[in-house]
Write a protein that holds these residues in place. Structure first.
Motif, PDB file in Angstrom:
ATOM      1  N   ARG A   1       2.825  -6.718 -11.505  1.00 20.81           N
ATOM      2  CA  ARG A   1       1.452  -6.796 -11.017  1.00 20.81           C
ATOM      3  C   ARG A   1       1.424  -6.425  -9.546  1.00 20.81           C
ATOM      4  N   PRO A   2       1.440  -5.118  -9.235  1.00 20.59           N
ATOM      5  CA  PRO A   2       1.489  -4.703  -7.835  1.00 20.59           C
ATOM      6  C   PRO A   2       0.254  -5.163  -7.051  1.00 20.59           C
ATOM      7  N   ALA A   3       0.458  -5.448  -5.804  1.00 19.04           N
ATOM      8  CA  ALA A   3      -0.641  -5.732  -4.872  1.00 19.04           C
ATOM      9  C   ALA A   3      -0.662  -4.609  -3.843  1.00 19.04           C
ATOM     10  N   ARG A   4      -1.821  -4.010  -3.650  1.00 19.20           N
ATOM     11  CA  ARG A   4      -1.940  -2.856  -2.770  1.00 19.20           C
ATOM     12  C   ARG A   4      -3.180  -2.969  -1.884  1.00 19.20           C
ATOM     13  N   VAL A   5      -3.157  -2.191  -0.795  1.00 19.41           N
ATOM     14  CA  VAL A   5      -4.260  -2.146   0.160  1.00 19.41           C
ATOM     15  C   VAL A   5      -4.897  -0.773   0.099  1.00 19.41           C
ATOM     16  N   GLN A   6      -6.222  -0.748   0.077  1.00 20.48           N
ATOM     17  CA  GLN A   6      -6.944   0.525   0.031  1.00 20.48           C
ATOM     18  C   GLN A   6      -6.668   1.345   1.288  1.00 20.48           C
ATOM     19  N   HIS A   7      -6.346   2.601   1.089  1.00 19.34           N
ATOM     20  CA  HIS A   7      -6.031   3.499   2.201  1.00 19.34           C
ATOM     21  C   HIS A   7      -7.279   3.836   3.009  1.00 19.34           C
ATOM     22  N   GLN A   8      -7.110   3.905   4.343  1.00 19.98           N
ATOM     23  CA  GLN A   8      -8.130   4.398   5.254  1.00 19.98           C
ATOM     24  C   GLN A   8      -7.477   5.383   6.225  1.00 19.98           C
ATOM     25  N   PRO A   9      -8.212   6.402   6.690  1.00 24.97           N
ATOM     26  CA  PRO A   9      -7.608   7.383   7.607  1.00 24.97           C
ATOM     27  C   PRO A   9      -7.003   6.767   8.861  1.00 24.97           C
ATOM     28  N   SER A  10      -7.589   5.683   9.355  1.00 22.28           N
ATOM     29  CA  SER A  10      -7.070   5.059  10.574  1.00 22.28           C
ATOM     30  C   SER A  10      -5.671   4.490  10.392  1.00 22.28           C
ATOM     31  N   MET A  11      -5.243   4.334   9.143  1.00 19.72           N
ATOM     32  CA  MET A  11      -3.921   3.762   8.868  1.00 19.72           C
ATOM     33  C   MET A  11      -2.784   4.760   9.033  1.00 19.72           C
ATOM     34  N   VAL A  12      -3.092   6.047   9.079  1.00 22.05           N
ATOM     35  CA  VAL A  12      -2.064   7.084   8.969  1.00 22.05           C
ATOM     36  C   VAL A  12      -0.899   6.902   9.946  1.00 22.05           C
ATOM     37  N   PRO A  13      -1.135   6.669  11.256  1.00 21.18           N
ATOM     38  CA  PRO A  13       0.021   6.504  12.149  1.00 21.18           C
ATOM     39  C   PRO A  13       0.872   5.287  11.805  1.00 21.18           C
TER      40      PRO A  13
ATOM     41  N   LEU B   1       2.862  -0.304   0.405  1.00 19.90           N
ATOM     42  CA  LEU B   1       1.846  -1.282  -0.002  1.00 19.90           C
ATOM     43  C   LEU B   1       0.436  -0.717   0.027  1.00 19.90           C
ATOM     44  N   THR B   2       0.296   0.587   0.291  1.00 20.24           N
ATOM     45  CA  THR B   2      -1.017   1.205   0.463  1.00 20.24           C
ATOM     46  C   THR B   2      -1.288   2.192  -0.667  1.00 20.24           C
ATOM     47  N   LEU B   3      -2.552   2.238  -1.110  1.00 20.12           N
ATOM     48  CA  LEU B   3      -2.898   3.049  -2.276  1.00 20.12           C
ATOM     49  C   LEU B   3      -4.269   3.686  -2.095  1.00 20.12           C
ATOM     50  N   PRO B   4      -4.365   5.022  -2.201  1.00 17.30           N
ATOM     51  CA  PRO B   4      -5.681   5.658  -2.214  1.00 17.30           C
ATOM     52  C   PRO B   4      -6.440   5.235  -3.470  1.00 17.30           C
ATOM     53  N   LEU B   5      -7.713   4.905  -3.327  1.00 17.01           N
ATOM     54  CA  LEU B   5      -8.486   4.468  -4.492  1.00 17.01           C
ATOM     55  C   LEU B   5      -8.575   5.557  -5.544  1.00 17.01           C
TER      56      LEU B   5
ATOM     57  N   MET C   1      -0.157  -7.948   4.882  1.00 18.72           N
ATOM     58  CA  MET C   1       0.630  -9.160   4.672  1.00 18.72           C
ATOM     59  C   MET C   1       0.247  -9.823   3.344  1.00 18.72           C
ATOM     60  N   TRP C   2      -1.044  -9.817   3.011  1.00 22.99           N
ATOM     61  CA  TRP C   2      -1.461 -10.350   1.709  1.00 22.99           C
ATOM     62  C   TRP C   2      -0.756  -9.585   0.583  1.00 22.99           C
ATOM     63  N   ALA C   3      -0.752  -8.250   0.674  1.00 25.28           N
ATOM     64  CA  ALA C   3      -0.110  -7.446  -0.372  1.00 25.28           C
ATOM     65  C   ALA C   3       1.387  -7.727  -0.432  1.00 25.28           C
TER      66      ALA C   3
ATOM     67  N   PRO D   1      -2.708  -2.405 -10.524  1.00 22.34           N
ATOM     68  CA  PRO D   1      -2.611  -3.169  -9.277  1.00 22.34           C
ATOM     69  C   PRO D   1      -3.838  -4.028  -9.003  1.00 22.34           C
ATOM     70  N   CYS D   2      -3.625  -5.024  -8.159  1.00 23.94           N
ATOM     71  CA  CYS D   2      -4.716  -5.738  -7.512  1.00 23.94           C
ATOM     72  C   CYS D   2      -4.884  -5.090  -6.142  1.00 23.94           C
ATOM     73  N   VAL D   3      -6.091  -4.623  -5.848  1.00 25.37           N
ATOM     74  CA  VAL D   3      -6.301  -3.795  -4.659  1.00 25.37           C
ATOM     75  C   VAL D   3      -7.218  -4.503  -3.664  1.00 25.37           C
ATOM     76  N   GLN D   4      -6.733  -4.628  -2.432  1.00 30.12           N
ATOM     77  CA  GLN D   4      -7.543  -5.162  -1.347  1.00 30.12           C
ATOM     78  C   GLN D   4      -8.413  -4.041  -0.787  1.00 30.12           C
ATOM     79  N   LEU D   5      -9.735  -4.209  -0.886  1.00 32.78           N
ATOM     80  CA  LEU D   5     -10.657  -3.223  -0.341  1.00 32.78           C
ATOM     81  C   LEU D   5     -10.699  -3.350   1.181  1.00 32.78           C
ATOM     82  N   THR D   6     -10.874  -2.209   1.854  1.00 30.87           N
ATOM     83  CA  THR D   6     -10.866  -2.185   3.311  1.00 30.87           C
ATOM     84  C   THR D   6     -12.055  -1.386   3.828  1.00 30.87           C
ATOM     85  N   SER D   7     -12.267  -1.471   5.140  1.00 33.96           N
ATOM     86  CA  SER D   7     -13.371  -0.755   5.773  1.00 33.96           C
ATOM     87  C   SER D   7     -12.834   0.347   6.668  1.00 33.96           C
TER      88      SER D   7
END
Length: 264
Positions: A41-53, A64-68, A31-33, A12-18
């Motif tokens: 060629r999957p596009a994914r977003v780095q998982h963060q705890p705040s995303m859970v809900p 579209l979300t992936l733990p690193l 939306m980018w993913a 995948p191509c992974v979007q890093l997050t904060s």
């Protein structure tokens, strides 16, 4: 011609997050993913705890979300830039497709929308007020602080001048006590909080269900308007004079150009 190994391997191509970023900003990454995701060629977003809900509410976002920890670092591409500027990084059509797919993926959110539509009628004005950390720290207040009372009052005067019917104000806010204390001085309509609210997802649904909405200067608020426009293109949206102040310059790059910008 050189082809990155990751593309050959289907990594995948992974979007890093904060971890400091909230859902309003994460939605631009999702939306980018959504726009760039491909079977080979999957596009994914780095998982963060705040995303859970949000992942629990929207199956599209979860997909579209992936733990690193599960990402093959040897082959994956990592990106840190964020595509969040309206008309530069994405088109109106791309935004509408994402919002439509987002809502379609969630029966739970569609139920929230239906409930909000019943609560917020065509003659209600939904007012979103963002307080929270914007006003808890001096450096954030300098960048994001807004004359909320002046802005809400000016917005209601603009609606009246345009002949927009309004019977009441429905408040969506992270600080209802502040709103109920300060806003009655600048409005001449009945004012009440959203009924049956259980989470910020109900706030988002109310913003999306509104046919007339006065936005806060936050990306969460912007997304409520984006989803609403995808559902009801004739939604009337009023926006504050800026998202934030950068070196004395008002920044509105994330605004939809069709929004009416109101200056107190």
């Amino acid at each position: 011609m050189f082809v990155p190994l990751g593309r050959l391997a289907g990594a995948p191509c992974v979007q890093l997050t904060s971890p400091l970023t909230r859902a309003g900003n994460h939605l631009y990454d999702w939306m980018w993913a959504f726009r760039h995701d491909r079977p080979r060629r999957p596009a994914r977003v780095q998982h963060q705890p705040s995303m859970v809900p949000w992942l629990a509410e929207f199956p599209l976002l979860d997909a579209l979300t992936l733990p690193l920890a599960t990402t093959p670092r040897l082959f994956a591409d990592f990106r840190g830039s964020h595509e969040d500027i309206f008309g530069q990084h994405f088109t109106r059509a791309e935004l509408a497709r994402f919002c439509t797919a987002l809502v379609a993926s969630s029966s739970s959110f569609r139920t929230r929308l239906s409930r909000a539509a019943d609560d917020v009628g065509h003659r209600s004005v939904v007012v979103n007020v963002r307080r929270g950390d914007y006003y808890e720290h001096d450096f954030l207040q300098a960048a994001y602080g807004l004359d909320i009372e002046g802005y809400v009052g000016a917005s209601l005067r603009a609606l009246r001048a345009q002949g927009v019917p309004a019977d009441e104000i429905v408040i969506v806010s992270d600080d209802l006590d502040w709103c109920l204390q300060h806003l009655p001085a600048v409005v001449d309509l009945p004012l009440r909080p959203l009924a049956q609210r259980s989470s910020p997802l109900d706030d988002l649904a109310a913003l999306a269900a509104a046919r007339t909405v006065i936005l806060a200067n936050s990306t969460f608020s912007f997304w409520g308007a984006h989803i609403g426009a995808a559902l009801h293109p004739d939604t009337l949206v009023l926006a504050p004079p800026y998202h934030f102040i950068d070196d004395g310059v008002p920044d509105k790059k994330r605004f939809d150009p069709t929004w009416q910008v109101i200056t107190p």
